[in-house]
Design an enzyme around this catalytic site. Sequence first.
Site, PDB file in Angstrom:
ATOM      1  N   ASP A  40       0.812  -1.227   0.000  1.00 57.54           N
ATOM      2  CA  ASP A  40       0.000   0.000   0.000  1.00 57.54           C
ATOM      3  C   ASP A  40       0.845   1.276   0.000  1.00 57.54           C
ATOM      4  O   ASP A  40       0.668   2.154   0.856  1.00 57.54           O
ATOM      5  CB  ASP A  40      -0.912   0.026   1.248  1.00 57.54           C
ATOM      6  CG  ASP A  40      -1.709  -1.250   1.438  1.00 57.54           C
ATOM      7  OD1 ASP A  40      -2.123  -1.835   0.437  1.00 57.54           O
ATOM      8  OD2 ASP A  40      -1.914  -1.640   2.607  1.00 57.54           O
ATOM      9  N   GLU A 216     -11.468   0.139  -3.308  1.00 52.98           N
ATOM     10  CA  GLU A 216     -10.804   0.658  -2.122  1.00 52.98           C
ATOM     11  C   GLU A 216      -9.608   1.487  -2.541  1.00 52.98           C
ATOM     12  O   GLU A 216      -9.477   1.853  -3.699  1.00 52.98           O
ATOM     13  CB  GLU A 216     -10.413  -0.482  -1.161  1.00 52.98           C
ATOM     14  CG  GLU A 216      -9.624  -1.604  -1.782  1.00 52.98           C
ATOM     15  CD  GLU A 216      -9.289  -2.723  -0.808  1.00 52.98           C
ATOM     16  OE1 GLU A 216      -9.654  -2.652   0.364  1.00 52.98           O
ATOM     17  OE2 GLU A 216      -8.628  -3.675  -1.247  1.00 52.98           O
TER      18      GLU A 216
HETATM   19  O1  FUB Z   1      -3.202  -3.631   3.322  1.00 55.48           O
HETATM   20  C1  FUB Z   1      -4.472  -4.015   3.766  1.00 55.48           C
HETATM   21  C2  FUB Z   1      -5.481  -3.723   2.715  1.00 55.48           C
HETATM   22  O2  FUB Z   1      -5.174  -4.439   1.537  1.00 55.48           O
HETATM   23  C3  FUB Z   1      -5.485  -2.292   2.267  1.00 55.48           C
HETATM   24  O3  FUB Z   1      -6.093  -1.448   3.157  1.00 55.48           O
HETATM   25  C4  FUB Z   1      -6.177  -2.453   0.971  1.00 55.48           C
HETATM   26  O4  FUB Z   1      -6.130  -1.342   0.159  1.00 55.48           O
HETATM   27  C5  FUB Z   1      -5.467  -3.656   0.413  1.00 55.48           C
HETATM   28  O5  FUB Z   1      -4.252  -3.320  -0.196  1.00 55.48           O
END
Ligand code: FUB
Length: 456
Positions: A40, A216
Amino acid sequence: MISNSKLLFVCLSLLASISGGLFIPLAAQNPIIRNQFTADPSARVFNGKIYVFPSHDIRAPEGKNLRKDWFCMEDYHVFSSKNLIDWTDHGVILSQYDPPWVDSTSYSMWAPDCIERNGKYYFYFPAHTKADENGRRSLGIGVAVADKPEGPYLPQAEPIKGVHGIDPNVFIDKDGQAYLYWSQQHIYVAKLKENMLELDSEPYIIPNLPEKGLKEGPWLFEREGIYYLTFPHVENKTERLEYAIGKHPMGPFTMTGVIMDESPTACWTNHHSILEYRGRWYLFYHHNDYSPDFDKNRSIRIDSLFFNEDGTIQKVQPSLRGVGLTPANTEIQLDRYSALSPDGAEIAYIDKNRPFEGWKTILNKPGAWVQYNAVDFGNKKKKRVQIRALAPQGSILELRLNHPGGPLLAGLTLPAGSDWENYDFKIKKTGRGIDNLIVLLRSESELEIDWLQFQP
Ligand code: FUB
């Protein structure tokens, strides 16, 4: 016995630790961080340097009542670089034990972001809140503030009021208005107050984005008057990076295209940021390079990103070569190749039980080759080449330039050796400047190569 390169690494690490960070070996290639899992990536330019704020994946510790098959994050590191090649790890800037509101048994310090305003650095992070009087926990987004990008960061006592979700992203427009984006089924946006700690408008669900499939990880940026809302979305099986464009940070946005397709090896998540640095644009994203069997342990990568004349984004093909030049006098990791011959060439871990030791290139057919682009031979011609290889029956190699049929730089005969050896050859002088390097096997027997390095 400690090798020269290891000795150099130890000295550089000592120097960096004196100056406030841990030096990481040259890594313009992907993945860029090679001593821990990172995911991320939120990349920013502060004071002329690139800072990357990633999540820090770990394996779920024993005895903590945690799911073994899920994301597990306890803290955050920040990394910086002046050239996208040398990265310094500034260590832990925040952990789940610091903010008073975070449930410190949850290991849920997911994707963060950081932004500068008036000389202060605001670090935004999601985490599970402590249980309320009804025993209910939720996902909050908190802020920690520092005077320098490297920290120390002081967390606020409470998460931001009115925000429930993950994957915070902050954008400050040219007029000084700041916006917070986050995700929770939908992608939300709200204005932030001047203090960067409180909402200044009601959360607003951004419409006209795909309705089916998880969305997301929003990342908003502006270029030449176009506002790009970019985000991972599951259109088919796993996340791909998509974008919508608009004329205002709050939209309306129009779905426009795909920045990166689903991973061909099925890493379920992708999560990115997009950055302009010294006139070039880069996509930071992640893949499970060091953890092929468990895709919740990821590693961050960088590839170049290009725009079309109408402002649309050209699709990025994920690469191992990554970005930047590789100095000819450093260990050139051919396994981070630009191209491989269709037959007789493959990449494998040096030790599959210890992925962080890296990869090797295997050439096992006459004519098989590996190409590594953008090697910088500098101003001084090189007269020697060292190659770390395992050649059980001895091998004949050719070094060529530009492309597999390009000019011959050197022919090398490696005597048979039963273990990894550092072979050293005198060669005719190389040219100066930047070239693509090709290593081609001429003999029958299989050869494994760790790295190759030129010397004056
Ligand atoms: O890293 C945990 C979660 O996985 C993140 O919040 C999402 O965007 C995905 O990458």
